[in-house]
Scaffold this motif. Structure first.
Motif, PDB file in Angstrom:
ATOM      1  N   GLN A 193       0.860  -1.192   0.000  1.00 38.73           N
ATOM      2  CA  GLN A 193       0.000   0.000   0.000  1.00 38.73           C
ATOM      3  C   GLN A 193       0.894   1.240   0.000  1.00 38.73           C
ATOM      4  O   GLN A 193       2.013   1.214   0.489  1.00 38.73           O
ATOM      5  CB  GLN A 193      -0.945  -0.017   1.207  1.00 38.73           C
ATOM      6  CG  GLN A 193      -0.285   0.051   2.559  1.00 38.73           C
ATOM      7  CD  GLN A 193       0.000   1.478   3.035  1.00 38.73           C
ATOM      8  OE1 GLN A 193      -0.570   2.431   2.499  1.00 38.73           O
ATOM      9  NE2 GLN A 193       0.889   1.605   4.016  1.00 38.73           N
ATOM     10  N   PHE A 232      -1.411   5.977   2.181  1.00 40.20           N
ATOM     11  CA  PHE A 232      -2.523   5.969   3.141  1.00 40.20           C
ATOM     12  C   PHE A 232      -2.014   6.410   4.502  1.00 40.20           C
ATOM     13  O   PHE A 232      -0.947   5.962   4.954  1.00 40.20           O
ATOM     14  CB  PHE A 232      -3.134   4.563   3.251  1.00 40.20           C
ATOM     15  CG  PHE A 232      -4.175   4.280   2.217  1.00 40.20           C
ATOM     16  CD1 PHE A 232      -5.455   4.799   2.348  1.00 40.20           C
ATOM     17  CD2 PHE A 232      -3.879   3.518   1.104  1.00 40.20           C
ATOM     18  CE1 PHE A 232      -6.419   4.551   1.385  1.00 40.20           C
ATOM     19  CE2 PHE A 232      -4.836   3.261   0.136  1.00 40.20           C
ATOM     20  CZ  PHE A 232      -6.117   3.784   0.279  1.00 40.20           C
ATOM     21  N   ARG A 291     -10.925  -2.362   5.837  1.00 38.17           N
ATOM     22  CA  ARG A 291     -12.089  -1.451   5.786  1.00 38.17           C
ATOM     23  C   ARG A 291     -11.992  -0.539   4.567  1.00 38.17           C
ATOM     24  O   ARG A 291     -12.991  -0.248   3.910  1.00 38.17           O
ATOM     25  CB  ARG A 291     -12.166  -0.622   7.074  1.00 38.17           C
ATOM     26  CG  ARG A 291     -12.672  -1.388   8.280  1.00 38.17           C
ATOM     27  CD  ARG A 291     -13.178  -0.451   9.374  1.00 38.17           C
ATOM     28  NE  ARG A 291     -12.134   0.487   9.800  1.00 38.17           N
ATOM     29  CZ  ARG A 291     -11.249   0.239  10.773  1.00 38.17           C
ATOM     30  NH1 ARG A 291     -11.268  -0.944  11.398  1.00 38.17           N
ATOM     31  NH2 ARG A 291     -10.361   1.137  11.120  1.00 38.17           N
ATOM     32  N   LYS A 292     -10.787  -0.082   4.277  1.00 33.06           N
ATOM     33  CA  LYS A 292     -10.595   0.772   3.110  1.00 33.06           C
ATOM     34  C   LYS A 292     -10.911   0.011   1.821  1.00 33.06           C
ATOM     35  O   LYS A 292     -11.531   0.537   0.896  1.00 33.06           O
ATOM     36  CB  LYS A 292      -9.154   1.292   3.061  1.00 33.06           C
ATOM     37  CG  LYS A 292      -8.917   2.531   3.887  1.00 33.06           C
ATOM     38  CD  LYS A 292      -9.652   3.707   3.278  1.00 33.06           C
ATOM     39  CE  LYS A 292      -9.469   4.973   4.080  1.00 33.06           C
ATOM     40  NZ  LYS A 292     -10.250   6.091   3.506  1.00 33.06           N
ATOM     41  N   ASP A 296     -14.590  -0.268   1.406  1.00 32.02           N
ATOM     42  CA  ASP A 296     -15.141   1.041   1.016  1.00 32.02           C
ATOM     43  C   ASP A 296     -14.861   1.322  -0.457  1.00 32.02           C
ATOM     44  O   ASP A 296     -15.743   1.788  -1.194  1.00 32.02           O
ATOM     45  CB  ASP A 296     -14.529   2.132   1.904  1.00 32.02           C
ATOM     46  CG  ASP A 296     -15.008   3.517   1.516  1.00 32.02           C
ATOM     47  OD1 ASP A 296     -16.228   3.691   1.338  1.00 32.02           O
ATOM     48  OD2 ASP A 296     -14.175   4.438   1.376  1.00 32.02           O
ATOM     49  N   LEU A 297     -13.654   1.050  -0.908  1.00 30.63           N
ATOM     50  CA  LEU A 297     -13.283   1.315  -2.300  1.00 30.63           C
ATOM     51  C   LEU A 297     -13.992   0.369  -3.267  1.00 30.63           C
ATOM     52  O   LEU A 297     -14.290   0.738  -4.404  1.00 30.63           O
ATOM     53  CB  LEU A 297     -11.772   1.219  -2.466  1.00 30.63           C
ATOM     54  CG  LEU A 297     -10.974   2.306  -1.712  1.00 30.63           C
ATOM     55  CD1 LEU A 297      -9.480   2.014  -1.755  1.00 30.63           C
ATOM     56  CD2 LEU A 297     -11.272   3.680  -2.288  1.00 30.63           C
ATOM     57  N   ASP A 318      -7.745   5.446  -4.007  1.00 25.22           N
ATOM     58  CA  ASP A 318      -8.612   6.454  -3.389  1.00 25.22           C
ATOM     59  C   ASP A 318      -8.295   7.821  -3.988  1.00 25.22           C
ATOM     60  O   ASP A 318      -7.308   7.984  -4.716  1.00 25.22           O
ATOM     61  CB  ASP A 318      -8.379   6.472  -1.866  1.00 25.22           C
ATOM     62  CG  ASP A 318      -9.545   7.128  -1.121  1.00 25.22           C
ATOM     63  OD1 ASP A 318     -10.501   7.574  -1.793  1.00 25.22           O
ATOM     64  OD2 ASP A 318      -9.490   7.206   0.119  1.00 25.22           O
TER      65      ASP A 318
END
Length: 386
Positions: free
Chosen positions: A94, A97, A110-111, A114-115, A136
């Motif tokens: 990643q 973030f 969780r991200k 959501d994405l 994002d």
């Protein structure tokens, strides 16, 4: 006519609101256009980043010239938050973030969820299996999306504060003009009234007393009018008076001075109901409302006076059977200069409002009205508790 002044003001107010709305809409539209273009550019960058991942994964030889280019692309992303996952959504890597939770894995899952809901995912086809790149919005894009709303809030707050300040200054200026005009009128009336009183006293010994008595009544009436004007803008002396008997005597006085075709009705209690008022000014209120009712009825119809005891308040309703008032005019009629008559300054109801609102808890407004059927004005006063 004065009425057209307020019509023009209302039209300009509507024009101003429409222009302001147009500016706000254009601001949001332009900002959204920029945001959409930046979002499209960021997606393109994310797709390039995904292609770099695929090429880098397919490059077996470290000496492959494309490896350096792919590494440059992969490390060149310093603004767009991305998460690279395997087919089972296990995180490979990643970037960019800001981890807000102590548990990094849970935060990233969780991200990812959501994405996925926002359809911010790019599939990277590999030889053995697929990988998925979730991206994002960058911080710059998020700020750009938020900026127009912050800007509008600031501009709106500035407009409201400026408008309130201008209204306050205008009202203060109007008050000074009202007070100055009223006191100057009272002062100018004072000298001829004093002279008339002296002449009446002199003529009592020379002329028939019957005529002089009528002249004396008229002079006393002028004295009352001058006294009323002198009290505008001052703190009048308030005394507890029985509102029922006071209104009865006020409309009885008006009954003999208007057309015989006007019928007066009253619903007043015999029991005393006390309110704090200035007798001279409040009689002016009743007279003004009565005269307006007579004018609205064209000199024929009925006027009804009602007094109601509502706990700590007293309601006084004055109803006529005149031409009525459109709902859009309920507040405008109390503005200085508003009139529907060919002659007159349109100051009566404005003065009435000033007088009533100078009393503690005093209010006056149009309770209801129907065009062609009549109008009810309501006065609210605080009951005198003793």
């Amino acid at each position: 006519m004065a009425r057209s002044i307020y019509d023009s003001r209302q039209r300009w107010t509507i024009v101003f609101i429409l222009i302001a709305a147009f500016i706000i809409i254009m601001t949001v539209v332009v900002s959204n256009s920029f945001s959409s273009r930046l979002a499209a550019e960021e997606r393109h960058k994310a797709e390039v980043w995904a292609k770099a991942v695929r090429v880098f994964s397919d490059s077996v030889e470290v000496t492959d010239p494309s490896v350096d280019l792919m590494l440059l692309i992969l490390h060149g992303n310093t603004s767009i938050p991305v998460i690279l996952c395997n087919a089972d959504n296990s995180v490979v890597s990643q970037r960019n973030f800001e981890i807000k939770d102590k548990d990094t894995a849970q935060f990233l899952q969780r991200k990812i969820a959501d994405l996925q809901d926002r359809n911010s995912c790019i599939t990277i086809p590999l030889e053995n299996d697929n990988q998925y790149l979730y991206y994002d919005e960058s911080l710059v894009l998020k700020q750009l999306n938020l900026y127009p709303y912050i800007q509008l809030a600031v501009v709106f707050s500035f407009i409201v504060i400026t408008f309130l300040a201008l209204m306050s200054a205008k009202k203060s200026e109007q008050n000074r003009i009202w007070v100055g005009l009223s006191k100057e009128t009272a002062h100018q009336l004072g000298t001829p009234i004093s002279s008339l009183i002296a002449w009446i006293e002199y003529l009592k010994s020379k002329v028939d007393g019957v005529y002089l008595n009528e002249m004396e009544k008229d002079v006393k009436r002028l004295e009352t009018i001058a006294d009323r004007f002198s009290k505008i803008g001052s703190n009048p002396d308030l005394l507890p008076l029985n509102i029922n008997s006071f209104i009865r005597s006020s409309f009885e006085y008006m009954r003999t001075r208007v057309s015989a075709k006007v019928k007066f009705n009253s619903f007043l209690n015999d029991a005393p109901l006390l309110v704090l008022m200035n007798e001279s000014l409040f009689s002016w209120v009743i007279e003004n409302l009565t005269k307006n009712a007579v004018d609205a009825m064209g000199g024929q119809g009925s006027i009804t006076y009602r007094v109601a005891d509502k706990g700590r308040k007293v309601y006084i309703d004055i109803t006529d059977t005149g031409k009525g008032i459109a709902k859009s005019r309920f507040k405008t009629i109390f503005h200085p200069g508003y009139t529907t008559k060919a002659r007159g300054w349109g100051l009566g109801l404005s003065l009435v409002k000033r007088i009533i609102e100078s009393y503690p808890g005093g209010k006056i407004y149009v309770k209801n009205s129907e065009v062609g059927k009549g109008t009810t004005f309501r006065i609210e006063l605080r009951k005198y508790q003793g």
